[in-house]
Design a protein around this motif. Structure first.
Motif, PDB file in Angstrom:
ATOM      1  N   SER A 287       0.811  -1.221   0.000  1.00 41.79           N
ATOM      2  CA  SER A 287       0.000   0.000   0.000  1.00 41.79           C
ATOM      3  C   SER A 287       0.845   1.272   0.000  1.00 41.79           C
ATOM      4  N   HIS A 288       2.095   1.158   0.412  1.00 43.52           N
ATOM      5  CA  HIS A 288       2.978   2.326   0.458  1.00 43.52           C
ATOM      6  C   HIS A 288       3.714   2.545  -0.860  1.00 43.52           C
ATOM      7  N   LEU A 289       3.507   1.678  -1.834  1.00 45.82           N
ATOM      8  CA  LEU A 289       4.232   1.748  -3.095  1.00 45.82           C
ATOM      9  C   LEU A 289       3.338   2.265  -4.213  1.00 45.82           C
ATOM     10  N   THR A 290       3.952   2.701  -5.312  1.00 40.66           N
ATOM     11  CA  THR A 290       3.177   2.996  -6.504  1.00 40.66           C
ATOM     12  C   THR A 290       2.714   1.679  -7.107  1.00 40.66           C
ATOM     13  N   ALA A 291       1.736   1.749  -8.011  1.00 39.16           N
ATOM     14  CA  ALA A 291       1.226   0.530  -8.636  1.00 39.16           C
ATOM     15  C   ALA A 291       2.324  -0.192  -9.406  1.00 39.16           C
ATOM     16  N   THR A 292       3.183   0.564 -10.057  1.00 47.94           N
ATOM     17  CA  THR A 292       4.277  -0.046 -10.821  1.00 47.94           C
ATOM     18  C   THR A 292       5.266  -0.730  -9.895  1.00 47.94           C
ATOM     19  N   GLU A 293       5.618  -0.064  -8.789  1.00 48.99           N
ATOM     20  CA  GLU A 293       6.539  -0.663  -7.825  1.00 48.99           C
ATOM     21  C   GLU A 293       5.922  -1.918  -7.206  1.00 48.99           C
ATOM     22  N   ALA A 294       4.635  -1.842  -6.894  1.00 48.02           N
ATOM     23  CA  ALA A 294       3.950  -2.977  -6.268  1.00 48.02           C
ATOM     24  C   ALA A 294       3.934  -4.182  -7.200  1.00 48.02           C
ATOM     25  N   ARG A 295       3.706  -3.945  -8.486  1.00 46.32           N
ATOM     26  CA  ARG A 295       3.634  -5.052  -9.428  1.00 46.32           C
ATOM     27  C   ARG A 295       4.947  -5.822  -9.511  1.00 46.32           C
ATOM     28  N   GLY A 296       6.042  -5.148  -9.294  1.00 50.09           N
ATOM     29  CA  GLY A 296       7.346  -5.797  -9.415  1.00 50.09           C
ATOM     30  C   GLY A 296       7.812  -6.526  -8.174  1.00 50.09           C
ATOM     31  N   LEU A 297       7.032  -6.456  -7.096  1.00 49.53           N
ATOM     32  CA  LEU A 297       7.455  -7.079  -5.843  1.00 49.53           C
ATOM     33  C   LEU A 297       7.141  -8.573  -5.861  1.00 49.53           C
ATOM     34  N   ARG A 298       8.150  -9.396  -5.599  1.00 51.73           N
ATOM     35  CA  ARG A 298       7.982 -10.856  -5.641  1.00 51.73           C
ATOM     36  C   ARG A 298       7.622 -11.363  -4.238  1.00 51.73           C
ATOM     37  N   LEU A 299       6.380 -11.178  -3.861  1.00 49.96           N
ATOM     38  CA  LEU A 299       5.922 -11.594  -2.539  1.00 49.96           C
ATOM     39  C   LEU A 299       5.730 -13.111  -2.484  1.00 49.96           C
TER      40      LEU A 299
END
Length: 273
Positions: free
Chosen positions: A231-243
């Protein structure tokens, strides 16, 4: 304690908090009707323990939290308990990082939580609602962060969560006055998903549960983890996170079963892994 989908029902009651796990659905009931389901220190610790337990139980696919009886969901901290003798600074210094009831600020529970609001959801009770993912309310329910009216502050997630969940002026209209709002108004603000009569509340919640259970468990866990952790990231940054939950879902048996079921024109039978 945990339960598998094959087990019919598991129930545990400690410190006036009831946990029931049945066919992959956990139901948590705050049963302190003598104080309108207000939470004292013992009940808060019990709730925290329940969320910790459910985080480790992969058989649980949805959680419903509610209050016992017909009058209240939860009216917050038990003002009759000794904890209210603390000064404001002492209370602030001892805040639980997971928020009120161990839920309002928790970001590690990857299972959908439905708040079944059957009556008053005030103070900490409203904060528990703000920690849920889906809110279904009886038309008679009342919501509010009423702490300023007793010289307190909604520090356990209320202030910071409300301004993130509803439009700014609507949030401030409640926060700066300590007023209450009915379920229809909260639905208009966007906090409540569905408002029904009290007699239809159980059925309405079950419809939401059924829709969750119709989805792949790994997909649902991934969705919630992606939302809470980014929630603290931009949509682009969030998409790249390998959770972890995302990677598990992408390489899951559920993913393969979903495709097969679609091609074979049948309902999927989710392995849950």
């Amino acid at each position: 304690m945990s339960a598998t989908l094959e087990e019919a029902t598991v129930e545990e009651r400690v410190d006036q908090i009831t946990l029931t796990i049945e066919n992959g659905v956990a139901t948590v009931v705050i049963d302190r009707q003598h104080v309108l389901n207000a939470v004292d220190g013992t009940a808060h610790a019990r709730l925290n323990g329940i969320w910790d337990q459910l985080e480790q139980d992969e058989s649980v696919r949805a959680v419903v939290i509610t209050g016992a009886g017909t009058r209240a969901f939860c009216v917050g901290a038990d003002m009759s308990a000794s904890a209210v003798d603390k000064t404001g600074l002492e209370y602030w210094a001892g805040l639980d990082p997971n928020g009120f009831g161990g839920l309002s600020l928790r970001t590690t529970l990857d299972v959908p939580v439905i708040a079944k609001v059957n009556g008053y959801a005030l103070g900490g009770g409203m904060e528990i609602v703000l920690g849920a993912d889906i809110v279904v309310a009886a038309e008679t329910a009342k919501f509010g962060l009423t702490e300023p009216r007793v010289g307190r502050l909604a520090l356990d997630g209320g202030i910071h969560q409300l301004v993130r969940r509803v439009p700014y002026t609507q949030a401030m209209g409640m926060l700066l006055t300590g007023r209450t709002a009915d379920a229809a108004e909260m639905q208009a603000m966007g906090l409540v998903n569905e408002v029904v009569s009290a007699k239809e509340l159980d059925a309405a919640v079950q419809r939401w549960v059924d829709q969750i259970l119709a989805c792949a468990p790994t997909s649902v866990r991934a969705v919630k983890q992606m939302v809470t952790q980014t929630s603290h990231l931009t949509a682009t940054e969030a998409r790249g996170l390998r959770l972890p939950a995302l990677m598990a879902a992408l390489d899951s048996e559920d993913s393969a079963e979903g495709v097969r079921a679609f091609q074979e024109k049948r309902r999927p039978e989710w392995p849950g892994r």
